[in-house]
Motif scaffolding. Structure first.
Motif, mmCIF file in Angstrom:
data_model
loop_
_atom_site.group_PDB
_atom_site.id
_atom_site.type_symbol
_atom_site.label_atom_id
_atom_site.label_comp_id
_atom_site.label_asym_id
_atom_site.label_seq_id
_atom_site.Cartn_x
_atom_site.Cartn_y
_atom_site.Cartn_z
ATOM 1 N N SER A 52 35.853 -59.310 6.184
ATOM 2 C CA SER A 52 36.069 -57.895 6.409
ATOM 3 C C SER A 52 34.553 -57.326 6.786
ATOM 4 C CB SER A 52 36.516 -57.134 5.174
ATOM 5 O OG SER A 52 35.762 -57.201 4.175
ATOM 6 N N PHE A 53 34.913 -56.020 7.630
ATOM 7 C CA PHE A 53 33.486 -55.489 8.086
ATOM 8 C C PHE A 53 32.636 -56.380 8.785
ATOM 9 C CE2 PHE A 53 35.484 -52.757 4.806
ATOM 10 C CZ PHE A 53 35.303 -51.506 5.273
ATOM 11 N N ASN A 54 33.115 -57.212 9.683
ATOM 12 C CA ASN A 54 32.644 -58.086 10.575
ATOM 13 C C ASN A 54 32.587 -57.773 12.015
ATOM 14 O OD1 ASN A 54 33.168 -60.646 12.158
ATOM 15 N ND2 ASN A 54 31.654 -61.046 10.644
ATOM 16 N N ASP A 55 31.287 -57.861 12.501
ATOM 17 C CA ASP A 55 31.058 -57.359 14.044
ATOM 18 C C ASP A 55 31.957 -58.244 14.842
ATOM 19 O OD1 ASP A 55 29.386 -55.413 13.402
ATOM 20 O OD2 ASP A 55 27.701 -56.781 14.004
ATOM 21 N N GLY A 56 32.411 -59.427 14.422
ATOM 22 C CA GLY A 56 33.203 -60.245 15.399
ATOM 23 C C GLY A 56 34.618 -60.074 15.221
ATOM 24 N N ARG A 57 35.162 -59.047 14.412
ATOM 25 C CA ARG A 57 36.468 -58.793 14.158
ATOM 26 C C ARG A 57 36.716 -57.439 14.038
ATOM 27 N NH1 ARG A 57 39.377 -63.307 12.124
ATOM 28 N NH2 ARG A 57 40.438 -61.997 10.574
ATOM 29 N N LEU A 58 36.193 -56.576 14.771
ATOM 30 C CA LEU A 58 36.178 -55.261 14.843
ATOM 31 C C LEU A 58 37.634 -54.775 15.357
ATOM 32 C CD1 LEU A 58 33.038 -54.195 17.165
ATOM 33 C CD2 LEU A 58 33.477 -53.959 14.644
ATOM 34 N N LYS A 59 38.554 -55.539 15.716
ATOM 35 C CA LYS A 59 40.039 -55.129 15.981
ATOM 36 C C LYS A 59 40.766 -55.178 14.500
ATOM 37 C CE LYS A 59 41.894 -59.611 16.799
ATOM 38 N NZ LYS A 59 42.677 -60.436 17.957
ATOM 39 N N MET A 85 31.212 -61.090 4.766
ATOM 40 C CA MET A 85 31.109 -59.391 5.171
ATOM 41 C C MET A 85 29.949 -59.588 6.293
ATOM 42 S SD MET A 85 32.063 -57.388 2.066
ATOM 43 C CE MET A 85 32.389 -56.000 2.960
ATOM 44 N N GLY A 86 30.019 -58.353 7.278
ATOM 45 C CA GLY A 86 28.823 -58.400 8.048
ATOM 46 C C GLY A 86 29.028 -59.647 9.315
ATOM 47 N N PRO A 87 27.784 -59.434 10.004
ATOM 48 C CA PRO A 87 26.709 -58.640 10.212
ATOM 49 C C PRO A 87 27.166 -57.092 10.712
ATOM 50 C CG PRO A 87 26.941 -60.112 12.040
ATOM 51 C CD PRO A 87 27.702 -60.513 11.206
ATOM 52 N N PHE A 88 26.219 -56.243 10.728
ATOM 53 C CA PHE A 88 26.593 -54.981 10.900
ATOM 54 C C PHE A 88 25.782 -54.228 12.214
ATOM 55 C CE2 PHE A 88 27.024 -55.760 6.143
ATOM 56 C CZ PHE A 88 28.406 -55.229 6.036
ATOM 57 N N HIS A 89 25.507 -55.138 13.338
ATOM 58 C CA HIS A 89 24.752 -54.593 14.415
ATOM 59 C C HIS A 89 25.766 -53.565 14.968
ATOM 60 C CE1 HIS A 89 22.012 -57.771 13.118
ATOM 61 N NE2 HIS A 89 22.939 -58.466 13.325
ATOM 62 N N SER A 90 26.940 -53.755 15.155
ATOM 63 C CA SER A 90 27.977 -52.868 15.895
ATOM 64 C C SER A 90 27.729 -51.246 15.100
ATOM 65 C CB SER A 90 29.472 -53.304 15.632
ATOM 66 O OG SER A 90 30.414 -52.285 16.139
ATOM 67 N N ARG A 91 27.597 -50.504 15.916
ATOM 68 C CA ARG A 91 27.551 -49.213 15.669
ATOM 69 C C ARG A 91 28.556 -48.619 14.512
ATOM 70 N NH1 ARG A 91 25.537 -44.556 19.625
ATOM 71 N NH2 ARG A 91 23.912 -46.002 19.663
ATOM 72 N N ILE A 92 29.841 -48.884 15.086
ATOM 73 C CA ILE A 92 31.129 -48.403 14.485
ATOM 74 C C ILE A 92 31.264 -49.245 13.098
ATOM 75 C CG2 ILE A 92 32.521 -49.917 15.951
ATOM 76 C CD1 ILE A 92 33.518 -46.614 14.397
ATOM 77 N N ARG A 94 28.801 -50.627 11.375
ATOM 78 C CA ARG A 94 27.576 -50.234 10.546
ATOM 79 C C ARG A 94 28.274 -48.866 9.716
ATOM 80 N NH1 ARG A 94 23.065 -52.385 9.339
ATOM 81 N NH2 ARG A 94 21.194 -51.020 8.564
ATOM 82 N N LEU A 95 28.588 -47.914 10.636
ATOM 83 C CA LEU A 95 28.847 -46.582 10.142
ATOM 84 C C LEU A 95 30.047 -46.661 9.229
ATOM 85 C CD1 LEU A 95 28.478 -43.459 10.089
ATOM 86 C CD2 LEU A 95 30.167 -43.508 12.034
ATOM 87 N N SER A 96 31.034 -47.417 9.347
ATOM 88 C CA SER A 96 32.348 -47.542 8.482
ATOM 89 C C SER A 96 31.821 -48.069 7.191
ATOM 90 C CB SER A 96 33.254 -48.349 9.204
ATOM 91 O OG SER A 96 33.710 -47.887 10.640
ATOM 92 N N ALA A 97 31.015 -49.265 7.274
ATOM 93 C CA ALA A 97 30.581 -49.934 6.077
ATOM 94 C C ALA A 97 29.653 -48.911 5.198
ATOM 95 C CB ALA A 97 29.798 -51.070 6.322
ATOM 96 N N LYS A 98 28.945 -48.211 5.921
ATOM 97 C CA LYS A 98 27.950 -47.231 5.076
ATOM 98 C C LYS A 98 28.815 -46.090 4.299
ATOM 99 C CE LYS A 98 23.215 -47.555 6.979
ATOM 100 N NZ LYS A 98 22.471 -46.941 7.734
ATOM 101 N N ILE A 99 30.073 -45.680 5.045
ATOM 102 C CA ILE A 99 30.794 -44.593 4.400
ATOM 103 C C ILE A 99 31.664 -45.254 3.287
ATOM 104 C CG2 ILE A 99 32.727 -43.182 4.988
ATOM 105 C CD1 ILE A 99 31.802 -42.757 7.891
ATOM 106 N N PHE A 100 32.058 -46.502 3.340
ATOM 107 C CA PHE A 100 33.177 -46.734 2.461
ATOM 108 C C PHE A 100 32.713 -47.811 1.387
ATOM 109 C CE2 PHE A 100 35.777 -45.430 6.040
ATOM 110 C CZ PHE A 100 36.767 -44.766 5.588
#
Length: 365
Positions: A52-59, A85-92, A94-100
């Motif tokens: 989850s919350f993985n840059d390669g699976r943003l969909k 989980m991760g990485p969090f290089h994608s802005r969306i 990273r932001l989602s992960a930091k919120i939830f």
């Protein structure tokens, strides 16, 4: 209870939001909605996403968030069982992960790579563990129900090589210009020339669907149809239960797979495996067994390389089994630690709920 993406978004989450926002409606919502009632009575909420919350699976990011919202809205402590989980290089992302993610009671990282990704967000509610399926007791295999296909696979007398491909890996390989079907087919043909018995099966299957999401049966059929000598490789063209899959893997001397939990099944049974992976989730589990060299990135799965790696695995069969057998008890204990934590969380939550009820009762008096 059923919680498809549509049910989550259109029913469960809105009802939980109403429950949270409008206190007088709570008794009615609990009576009318099985999901709301179950959540209101729960003392812990366990998220068992595999990745989850993985840059390669943003969909899948919206779904990863939707899975958490019922617990967050109903204020039930959420524990993420060990997952990648991760990485969090994608802005969306990273932001989602930091919120939830900071709102969760505990996040279990499936290994050191996931742990480092989570720590890069400054999270403190994180513990390192390993995949919960590694706690699956190998002894249970003796009690599994047999199918004709599994019994026949067990009856093979020569070296048995299991192959469990992955539709996800096939899509990843295609995006890199690699024909996954052709690559696996050539590997099977080469191994068949060594006069080994081969069993091709889907570790993730949906027999009533031709869609490839969580379904490797169409891929297995395509691989089998492309073989030079299909008779040299048995295709198990059906869905097997989790216990049947473990018994089948246990009947193999070696396993070649791109499915994460097929790899985990092989580890729990000390079956040497060659893993064609697409994420850090494979390596961070294998590293505990000092077997990271058994994982190959899908972008490097060229024919000659795979056959050489398979031959090397055969040559070091005893050494690999010894490594797995030595480490497995400690890894299993680590996996079980999550169960103990979840039980402790539920007990503490239940006690807190009881105390609040007592306080409200006294206040009413």
């Amino acid at each position: 209870m059923p919680a498809s993406p549509a049910a989550l978004v259109l029913a469960i989450i809105p009802l939980c939001l109403l429950y949270r926002a409008i206190k007088p409606l709570r008794p009615l919502l609990a009576r009318k909605s099985q999901a709301v009632r179950a959540l209101s009575e729960s003392h812990v909420y366990v998220d068992q996403c595999g990745i989850s919350f993985n840059d390669g699976r943003l969909k899948f990011l919206v779904y990863n968030i939707a899975v958490l919202l019922p617990g967050l809205l109903m204020r039930v402590p959420i524990v993420k069982s060990a997952q990648a989980m991760g990485p969090f290089h994608s802005r969306i992302n990273r932001l989602s992960a930091k919120i939830f993610l900071p709102r969760l009671h505990r996040i279990f990282a499936r290994g050191h790579i996931t742990l480092s990704h989570l720590q890069s967000l400054g999270l403190t509610n994180v513990s390192e563990s390993t995949d919960l399926a590694l706690a699956f007791p190998a002894a249970r295999c003796a009690q599994m129900e047999d199918t004709d296909d599994v019994e026949e696979a067990e009856g093979l007398e020569r070296i048995v090589v299991g192959i469990a491909p992955s539709a996800v890996a096939a899509r990843k390989a295609a995006s890199a210009g690699i024909d996954y079907v052709q690559t696996i087919t050539r590997l099977i043909d080469s191994i068949a020339e060594q006069r080994h018995d081969l069993v091709l099966f889907a570790h993730s299957a949906r027999p009533d669907s031709q869609r490839e999401h969580n379904n490797d049966l169409p891929l297995c059929r395509a691989v089998h149809a492309a073989l030079k000598r299909p008779a040299a490789c048995r295709l198990i063209d059906q869905e097997l239960t989790a216990t049947e899959l473990r018994k089948l893997i246990g009947s193999c001397h070696y396993l070649i797979t791109s499915r994460f939990h097929a790899m985990v099944g092989a580890l729990t049974l000390a079956v040497p495996g060659l893993v064609i992976g697409w994420s850090h989730k494979y390596a961070e589990v294998l590293v505990r067994f000092c077997l990271t060299d058994q994982a190959i990135d899908y972008r490097q799965c060229r024919d000659a390389n795979l056959l050489a790696r398979f031959d090397d695995m055969v040559e070091h069969h005893d050494e690999i089994r010894a490594k797995i057998s030595e480490v497995l008890p400690k890894v299993r204990d680590l996996a079980f630690g999550q169960v103990a934590f979840i039980r402790q969380t539920a007990a503490s939550s239940a006690e807190s709920t009881l105390n609040r009820q007592k306080v409200r009762h006294v206040e009413r008096k």
